[in-house]
Each structure stands twice: as structure tokens, then as C-alpha cells.
Design a protein around this motif. Structure first.
Motif, mmCIF file in Angstrom:
data_model
loop_
_atom_site.group_PDB
_atom_site.id
_atom_site.type_symbol
_atom_site.label_atom_id
_atom_site.label_comp_id
_atom_site.label_asym_id
_atom_site.label_seq_id
_atom_site.Cartn_x
_atom_site.Cartn_y
_atom_site.Cartn_z
ATOM 1 N N PRO A 139 0.823 -1.213 0.000
ATOM 2 C CA PRO A 139 0.000 0.000 0.000
ATOM 3 C C PRO A 139 0.853 1.257 0.000
ATOM 4 C CG PRO A 139 0.167 -0.819 2.229
ATOM 5 C CD PRO A 139 0.883 -1.820 1.354
ATOM 6 N N GLU A 140 0.276 2.336 -0.471
ATOM 7 C CA GLU A 140 0.974 3.621 -0.388
ATOM 8 C C GLU A 140 0.816 4.237 0.991
ATOM 9 O OE1 GLU A 140 0.925 8.036 -2.530
ATOM 10 O OE2 GLU A 140 0.286 6.272 -3.657
ATOM 11 N N TYR A 141 -0.325 3.969 1.624
ATOM 12 C CA TYR A 141 -0.603 4.540 2.935
ATOM 13 C C TYR A 141 -1.047 3.454 3.912
ATOM 14 C CZ TYR A 141 -0.515 9.190 0.805
ATOM 15 O OH TYR A 141 -0.130 10.323 0.145
ATOM 16 N N LEU A 142 -0.764 3.714 5.193
ATOM 17 C CA LEU A 142 -1.259 2.895 6.293
ATOM 18 C C LEU A 142 -2.112 3.787 7.189
ATOM 19 C CD1 LEU A 142 2.187 1.311 7.204
ATOM 20 C CD2 LEU A 142 0.332 0.104 6.021
ATOM 21 N N LEU A 143 -3.307 3.351 7.515
ATOM 22 C CA LEU A 143 -4.113 4.061 8.501
ATOM 23 C C LEU A 143 -4.009 3.303 9.811
ATOM 24 C CD1 LEU A 143 -6.090 6.215 9.466
ATOM 25 C CD2 LEU A 143 -7.968 4.761 8.630
ATOM 26 N N LEU A 144 -3.374 3.924 10.793
ATOM 27 C CA LEU A 144 -3.240 3.342 12.120
ATOM 28 C C LEU A 144 -4.330 3.950 12.992
ATOM 29 C CD1 LEU A 144 0.645 3.778 12.481
ATOM 30 C CD2 LEU A 144 -0.619 1.993 11.244
ATOM 31 N N THR A 145 -5.242 3.129 13.454
ATOM 32 C CA THR A 145 -6.370 3.654 14.215
ATOM 33 C C THR A 145 -6.692 2.716 15.363
ATOM 34 O OG1 THR A 145 -8.668 4.457 14.050
ATOM 35 C CG2 THR A 145 -8.072 2.553 12.690
ATOM 36 N N ASP A 146 -7.085 3.282 16.489
ATOM 37 C CA ASP A 146 -7.367 2.478 17.673
ATOM 38 C C ASP A 146 -8.716 1.782 17.571
ATOM 39 O OD1 ASP A 146 -4.958 3.190 18.753
ATOM 40 O OD2 ASP A 146 -5.773 4.736 20.081
ATOM 41 N N ALA A 147 -8.882 0.753 18.390
ATOM 42 C CA ALA A 147 -10.096 -0.055 18.335
ATOM 43 C C ALA A 147 -11.318 0.652 18.922
ATOM 44 C CB ALA A 147 -9.870 -1.375 19.072
ATOM 45 N N ASP A 148 -11.124 1.778 19.573
ATOM 46 C CA ASP A 148 -12.262 2.515 20.131
ATOM 47 C C ASP A 148 -12.641 3.733 19.284
ATOM 48 O OD1 ASP A 148 -9.892 3.886 20.787
ATOM 49 O OD2 ASP A 148 -10.867 4.897 22.461
ATOM 50 N N ILE A 149 -12.124 3.824 18.070
ATOM 51 C CA ILE A 149 -12.365 4.989 17.226
ATOM 52 C C ILE A 149 -13.364 4.655 16.124
ATOM 53 C CG2 ILE A 149 -11.321 6.712 15.718
ATOM 54 C CD1 ILE A 149 -10.451 6.932 18.632
ATOM 55 N N ALA A 150 -14.442 5.435 16.063
ATOM 56 C CA ALA A 150 -15.452 5.283 15.017
ATOM 57 C C ALA A 150 -15.233 6.366 13.963
ATOM 58 C CB ALA A 150 -16.855 5.406 15.608
ATOM 59 N N HIS A 151 -15.265 5.959 12.702
ATOM 60 C CA HIS A 151 -14.989 6.860 11.578
ATOM 61 C C HIS A 151 -16.255 7.095 10.760
ATOM 62 C CE1 HIS A 151 -10.451 6.707 11.614
ATOM 63 N NE2 HIS A 151 -10.742 5.684 12.399
ATOM 64 N N ALA A 152 -16.428 8.324 10.301
ATOM 65 C CA ALA A 152 -17.489 8.614 9.334
ATOM 66 C C ALA A 152 -17.190 7.869 8.040
ATOM 67 C CB ALA A 152 -17.575 10.119 9.077
ATOM 68 N N PRO A 153 -18.209 7.598 7.209
ATOM 69 C CA PRO A 153 -17.995 6.786 5.996
ATOM 70 C C PRO A 153 -16.941 7.335 5.045
ATOM 71 C CG PRO A 153 -20.338 6.975 6.469
ATOM 72 C CD PRO A 153 -19.635 7.896 7.420
ATOM 73 N N ASP A 154 -16.739 8.651 5.035
ATOM 74 C CA ASP A 154 -15.764 9.236 4.108
ATOM 75 C C ASP A 154 -14.441 9.576 4.786
ATOM 76 O OD1 ASP A 154 -16.656 11.290 5.698
ATOM 77 O OD2 ASP A 154 -16.999 12.715 4.052
ATOM 78 N N SER A 155 -14.200 9.066 5.983
ATOM 79 C CA SER A 155 -13.013 9.431 6.751
ATOM 80 C C SER A 155 -11.726 9.071 6.012
ATOM 81 C CB SER A 155 -13.042 8.746 8.116
ATOM 82 O OG SER A 155 -11.857 9.013 8.841
ATOM 83 N N LEU A 156 -11.617 7.846 5.561
ATOM 84 C CA LEU A 156 -10.399 7.416 4.859
ATOM 85 C C LEU A 156 -10.189 8.215 3.588
ATOM 86 C CD1 LEU A 156 -7.992 5.528 4.678
ATOM 87 C CD2 LEU A 156 -9.497 3.796 3.640
ATOM 88 N N ARG A 157 -11.248 8.444 2.872
ATOM 89 C CA ARG A 157 -11.194 9.219 1.625
ATOM 90 C C ARG A 157 -10.644 10.620 1.902
ATOM 91 N NH1 ARG A 157 -15.813 8.489 -2.265
ATOM 92 N NH2 ARG A 157 -15.377 9.841 -4.035
ATOM 93 N N GLU A 158 -11.161 11.276 2.954
ATOM 94 C CA GLU A 158 -10.737 12.636 3.282
ATOM 95 C C GLU A 158 -9.283 12.674 3.750
ATOM 96 O OE1 GLU A 158 -13.123 15.762 3.488
ATOM 97 O OE2 GLU A 158 -13.333 14.418 1.777
ATOM 98 N N LEU A 159 -8.877 11.695 4.543
ATOM 99 C CA LEU A 159 -7.496 11.652 5.019
ATOM 100 C C LEU A 159 -6.515 11.499 3.860
ATOM 101 C CD1 LEU A 159 -8.043 9.329 8.103
ATOM 102 C CD2 LEU A 159 -7.211 11.683 8.219
ATOM 103 N N VAL A 160 -6.818 10.586 2.942
ATOM 104 C CA VAL A 160 -5.922 10.356 1.804
ATOM 105 C C VAL A 160 -5.862 11.591 0.913
ATOM 106 C CG1 VAL A 160 -5.619 9.009 -0.308
ATOM 107 C CG2 VAL A 160 -6.178 7.852 1.848
ATOM 108 N N ALA A 161 -7.015 12.209 0.658
ATOM 109 C CA ALA A 161 -7.042 13.408 -0.178
ATOM 110 C C ALA A 161 -6.222 14.532 0.456
ATOM 111 C CB ALA A 161 -8.484 13.857 -0.406
ATOM 112 N N ALA A 162 -6.311 14.669 1.793
ATOM 113 C CA ALA A 162 -5.539 15.709 2.478
ATOM 114 C C ALA A 162 -4.045 15.419 2.408
ATOM 115 C CB ALA A 162 -5.996 15.812 3.932
ATOM 116 N N ALA A 163 -3.661 14.153 2.588
ATOM 117 C CA ALA A 163 -2.237 13.799 2.531
ATOM 118 C C ALA A 163 -1.673 14.020 1.141
ATOM 119 C CB ALA A 163 -2.052 12.345 2.960
#
Length: 395
Positions: A139-163
Motif C-alpha cells: 500500500p501507499e498509505y497505512l491508517l493506524l487507528t485504535d479499536a475505540d475509534i469510530a470513523h465517518a464513511p468518508d473518513s479514509l477518503r478525506e485523510l488520503v485526499a488531504a495527505a
């Protein structure tokens, strides 16, 4: 004569406290502002592959509220999730597989790394296992996230676009923590406020700035940068792993961005003061590098900055002095004013702003308790593991 000298000493202390607050207000990266959100971004022409790594130890109580949100990510590229079951005894791994079967969505792999070696913290050992499996996918990116974190449906999309848009090697969002109980309302917004005071978000994202920090609950990390910075091996002993990770990335020439989240939320409850106390005290002394002099300076600084203003108001009323309570009230007002934006971000009543000295006193006690536990050999205890002499950041 003696009373005059005492009043004069209190006056000087209060004046220094007011000066400190004026400096914090204007010169500490405007830490008190809460408008640092995801930077401007545009969607890439081609979406890179991403692997999500979730370290989890005894998280069955919160996993049903968090993992489905990751599996349901609306991401145009290829993405998959690796949940690393770090020796759980509550059925975390089995529940994760059941949630994947029930909800579908992104592919899920559940693995267990075994017990960590002596010089590794449990979370970083779990991350090493998950990142190793993820790297095999290229992969080009790794998302490291804790088991108690809830993400909105577009969270990954927004993070990658920002990076991609900003050229960042790390894009991290500080998840909005739960504020439901009385103690959560009193302590949690202040936790984020104090963190931002130590690591002003605006400075972190500024090119050339040495200030580095991330929020471990949500870290999008460029895989190539992780290899260059030897992550997580280079920070394997770190208790405050998110700050250590950000410093390692900057040390390897990478760029880091950190801000507040709008739709990334922690679902972990801290209903009682003892729960919040453990959360803070387990790593507070590690933040001070286990240095008694830094501890003494921190206690003195907290007393001067947060406790002196209300004490001056009380002392002025008792002695009949005019200047002391006026200066104390001004310092207290600046302090409360800088706290208001964070209370608004957490949708909390503004009367909590003048109560910040009491909350700061609690944090002072938690910090001292953290040192006491360290010297008793208990160190940073978390979920059945104790790290007696953990490091905090890479040398």
C-alpha cells in the motif's frame, strides 16, 4: 511590615502569572483556537491502496461501535483492514470476525502477534505485526487507528485526499473524545486543551517547524516514510507512541499535520474519575522523561499559571489589597477565555471555563501520582501490562 512583604510577593507572583497568560495567548501558536481541521484537499485522479491497522487488546466492549465504521468506508481505491488481537481474553478477535461476517464491507484479517518482547510496548508490537502484513500488499498509505475509534464513511477518503494534496507524510486527527459523564465534561476537554498547549497544531503542520505530535487514534502514514523512519522498531519502547511516531517521521525528513476531527469519534467511556485518572497518570511522567527536575518544574509551572490567579483573588479579598485581586482576575479571565473555544468544540457549558484551575489541579495530582507509581515500580500500567521504565521518544 511582614504582611506588606507577603502582599508584595503575592503581587509579583500574580503579575508573572498574568504575563505568562499574555504570552500563551499571543505567542504559543494560538493553541487555544479550534479551527485547525483537515487542510484544503482535492481528490486524486487515482486513489492509492491503503491498509488499515487496528491494534486491539480486550476491546469487545467497544468494538461493535467502532469496527463496522471502518469496514463501511466509502473509499474509491483498494483498502483492507488488519485487526491485530493483542492477547485479548474477552473474545475481541472472535467478535471482529463476527462483525465482518454480519456487516460486510472492506476485507478484514484478524491476526495475533503473541506476547511482545521485553523492550516493546504491547501496542507497538501489535502495530509491527499489522504493518508487516500490510506491507506485503504494497500500500501507499497505512491508517493506524485504535479499536475505540469510530470513523465517518468518508473518513479514509478525506485523510488520503488531504495527505496527497498537502504532500504530508502523516495526517492525524485528534478524535472527539466522549463527554457524557460529569467527570468527562470536567476533564476531557481540558485534556485536549493541555495537549494543544504543549503541541500547538499550527506549528506541527508548518514547514520547517520542529514541533511534532500526532493523535494515536487516527494516523494516516505514508508507507515509504514509515520504512525510512524504521517505524515502529525505532520507537518500540515508547509509551507516548503517537508523539514518538511524529518525531520519528520529522526526523526522517517527513511532514506531519495534526488537527481536530469533525467526524472521527472515540466511543470509549470514562464514566468515573478513576478511569480518567488512570488514562492520564499512566503516561504523564513518561512525558516528562522520568526526570524529577522536569516534574518539579511542571508542578511549579502549573501552580504559577493555573492556581495563582484564583489564589490571588482570594488573597486580595482577605488582605484588602486592590492590585493583587485585579491582576489575578485578569489572568483568570485570559485563562478562561482561551478555554472557551475548546468547550464550544465539545459542546459543553461555558461555566466550565472559570473552573479550569480546579481541573488543572486534578492534572497536577495525576502527574505527581504518575511519578509515584513509576518509583514504586508500577510504571505505565495498561490492560494488565506494566512498563516499568518506558521511553517516550526516539533519541
Amino acid at each position: 511590615m511582614g504582611q506588606t512583604a507577603a502582599v508584595s510577593a503575592v503581587l509579583w507572583i500574580t503579575a508573572v502569572s498574568l504575563a505568562a497568560w499574555c504570552w500563551l495567548l499571543l505567542c504559543q501558536g494560538f493553541f487555544w483556537r479550534t479551527d485547525v481541521r483537515l487542510p484544503p484537499r482535492r481528490e486524486p485522479d487515482e486513489w492509492p491502496d491503503v491498509c488499515v491497522v487496528v491494534p486491539a487488546r480486550d476491546e469487545a466492549a467497544v468494538l461493535s461501535a467502532s469496527l463496522p465504521s471502518l469496514l463501511a468506508q466509502d473509499y474509491p481505491g483498494r483498502a483492507e483492514v488488519f485487526l491485530v488481537d493483542d492477547g485479548s481474553t474477552d473474545g475481541t478477535g472472535e467478535l471482529a470476525r463476527e462483525l465482518a461476517r454480519r456487516n460486510g464491507g472492506l476485507p478484514l484479517t484478524v491476526v495475533s502477534p503473541g506476547e511482545p518482547p521485553e523492550d516493546w510496548t504491547g501496542k507497538l508490537w501489535a502495530l509491527r505485526c499489522g504493518m508487516g502484513l500490510a506491507r506485503a500488499r504494497g500500500p501507499e498509505y497505512l491508517l493506524l487507528t485504535d479499536a475505540d475509534i469510530a470513523h465517518a464513511p468518508d473518513s479514509l477518503r478525506e485523510l488520503v485526499a488531504a495527505a496527497r494534496s498537502g504532500g504530508f507524510d502523516v495526517v492525524s486527527q485528534m478524535a472527539r473524545l466522549r463527554v457524557a459523564s460529569r467527570w468527562e465534561r470536567l476533564v476531557v476537554p481540558a485534556f485536549v486543551y493541555f495537549f494543544a498547549q504543549l503541541y500547538p497544531f499550527r506549528r506541527i503542520g508548518r514547514a520547517g517547524s520542529r514541533t511534532a505530535a500526532a493523535a494515536g487514534g487516527c494516523v494516516l502514514l505514508r508507507a515509504a516514510t514509515a520504512r525510512r523512519a524504521r517505524l515502529p522498531d525505532s520507537i518500540r519502547h515508547a509509551v507516548i507512541d503517537d508523539v514518538a511516531l511524529a518525531r520519528a517521521v520529522k526526523g526522517a525528513g517527513g511532514r506531519v499535520w495534526l488537527g481536530l476531527a469533525d467526524r472521527v469519534d472515540s466511543v470509549r467511556p470514562y464514566p468515573h474519575l478513576r478511569d480518567l485518572w488512570r488514562m492520564v497518570s499512566r503516561s504523564a511522567y513518561a512525558q516528562l522523561r522520568h526526570n524529577p527536575l522536569l516534574l518539579a518544574g511542571t508542578v511549579a509551572g502549573l501552580a504559577l499559571v493555573y492556581l495563582a490567579p484564583p489564589a490571588a483573588v482570594a488573597a486580595g479579598a482577605a488582605t484588602g489589597s486592590v492590585a493583587v485581586p485585579v491582576l489575578g482576575a485578569l489572568a483568570w479571565a485570559v485563562m478562561a477565555g482561551t478555554y472557551v473555544p475548546m468547550l464550544r468544540y465539545y459542546r459543553q457549558p461555558l461555566w466550565l471555563a472559570p473552573a479550569l484551575p480546579f481541573t488543572a489541579f486534578l492534572y497536577l495530582l495525576m502527574t505527581v501520582d504518575s511519578a509515584v507509581q513509576h518509583y514504586r515500580g508500577r510504571g505505565a500500567a495498561w490492560k494488565g501490562r506494566t512498563y516499568a521504565r518506558p521511553g517516550t521518544v526516539p533519541d
